[in-house]
Design an enzyme around this catalytic site. Structure first.
Site, short mmCIF file in Angstrom:
data_model
loop_
_atom_site.label_atom_id
_atom_site.label_comp_id
_atom_site.label_asym_id
_atom_site.label_seq_id
_atom_site.Cartn_x
_atom_site.Cartn_y
_atom_site.Cartn_z
N HIS A 177 -18.21 -2.25 17.68
CA HIS A 177 -18.88 -2.13 16.38
C HIS A 177 -18.04 -1.20 15.49
O HIS A 177 -18.53 -0.19 14.97
CB HIS A 177 -20.29 -1.58 16.56
CG HIS A 177 -21.25 -2.00 15.50
ND1 HIS A 177 -21.15 -1.56 14.20
CD2 HIS A 177 -22.33 -2.83 15.54
CE1 HIS A 177 -22.13 -2.09 13.49
NE2 HIS A 177 -22.86 -2.87 14.28
N GLU A 283 -16.23 -6.64 13.66
CA GLU A 283 -16.57 -6.46 15.07
C GLU A 283 -16.04 -7.64 15.90
O GLU A 283 -16.64 -8.72 15.89
CB GLU A 283 -18.09 -6.37 15.23
CG GLU A 283 -18.77 -5.36 14.32
CD GLU A 283 -20.28 -5.48 14.36
OE1 GLU A 283 -20.82 -5.80 15.45
OE2 GLU A 283 -20.93 -5.30 13.31
#
Length: 325
Positions: A177, A283
């Protein structure tokens, strides 16, 4: 090469600072082995979103630095079946009744190696899921994940090695992330993607792929002002080869951040909250959201299986280039 590694304290927590004359990173093993800081030393630009306090990190640990997602994104109702076993992951996204982002981003990892070589600086961390009772209730496998971070010249290499040390096969996926600082008024974003997954109201893929309506702009470098993103893209590498990468262009600082991933990373989620928070999360994922519950070929979803005794390494890197203007 002015390589260095040192032990430091970061917001009250033991950490490792390492780098060279180009890049400097801070890894916090106790915070999910998060690379919480990455600085381009040539321009003195902080590339990642950092927390101001330890409390702010613990409030939203997936929105600072480079959180490790194992497995990444959502699993509907936290439930799936694999080879006759039904798994029940904790529901931590209560409003949509999903499990979200796996087990490892807030756990304490162990430092395996810190070393300097002629090639660069290396920090290795590892976590053994069999030592975590609350994880074993959800994922009863002897899985070990090792992260190898290497800074060489102007690149941070991130290698994730997933090992099956148990007696039963398990499905796995990993992602990051990665939360970059992104001043939208002076930055552009590009991604090697032609298609994106249709998502339902719970942000789960329906199984249908759609053409990206703005793909030319996405390939060339998009202005993201007034654009809200929480979308799941299929890497164009899967169908036509070429690069598998996201690029952030910081026009004011005259630098580009080139985020490359190997062929195991078939998907990219791009997230920027409401588009007004000053960050952007490209991501890379080895599996798509809810892959374990999609009735689609694993060659498309990225669902992989590790048999007993097997291990595999998924590789990605972040390179900083100066744009001379």
């Amino acid at each position: 090469m002015a390589n260095f590694i040192e032990k430091i304290t970061y917001l009250g927590t033991p950490a490792i600072k390492a780098g060279n004359e180009h890049l400097e990173m801070i890894v916090v093993p106790e915070w999910g082995s998060n690379v919480i800081s990455l600085v381009d030393k040539t321009t003195n630009v902080q590339l990642l979103r950092e927390p101001e306090t330890a409390e702010s990190f613990h409030d939203t640990p997936t929105l600072y630095g480079i959180p490790i997602l194992f497995p990444p994104n959502r699993i509907s109702d936290g439930t799936f079946s694999f080879r006759g076993r039904t798994y029940h992951f904790d529901i931590n996204e209560k409003d949509k009744h999903n499990h979200l982002h796996g087990f490892l981003y807030h756990e304490k990892w162990n430092v395996v190696t810190t070393k300097q070589t002629d090639e660069g600086v290396i920090v290795e961390t590892e976590i053994d899921l069999s030592e975590l009772p609350h994880v074993q209730k959800q994922f009863p496998h002897h899985a070990v994940v090792r992260m190898t971070y290497t800074i060489k010249e102007n690149t941070l290499f991130k290698h994730a090695t997933v090992m099956n040390k148990g007696k039963e096969a398990f499905p796995w996926g990993i992602g990051y992330h990665t939360t970059f600082i992104f001043p939208a008024e002076s930055s552009l974003f590009s991604l090697t993607a032609d298609q994106q997954w249709e998502l339902d109201e719970r942000l789960l893929p329906t199984g249908k792929l759609m053409d990206v309506p703005y793909k030319e702009a996405l390939h060339e470098g998009m202005d993201l002002r007034h654009k809200q993103l929480d979308d799941v893209f299929l890497s164009s590498y899967q169908k036509r080869g070429g690069e598998n990468q996201a690029v952030i262009y910081h026009q004011h600082a005259h630098i580009s951040i080139i985020y490359k991933a190997d062929e195991q990373f078939k998907h990219w989620v791009v997230y920027n909250a409401d588009g007004k928070q000053g960050y952007l999360c490209p991501e890379p994922y080895t599996w798509v959201t809810n892959a374990v519950n999609l009735d689609l070929p694993s060659s498309l979803t990225g669902l992989q299986v590790l048999e007993p005794g097997e291990e595999t390494t998924a590789k990605s890197s972040i390179t900083i280039e100066l744009n001379h203007q």
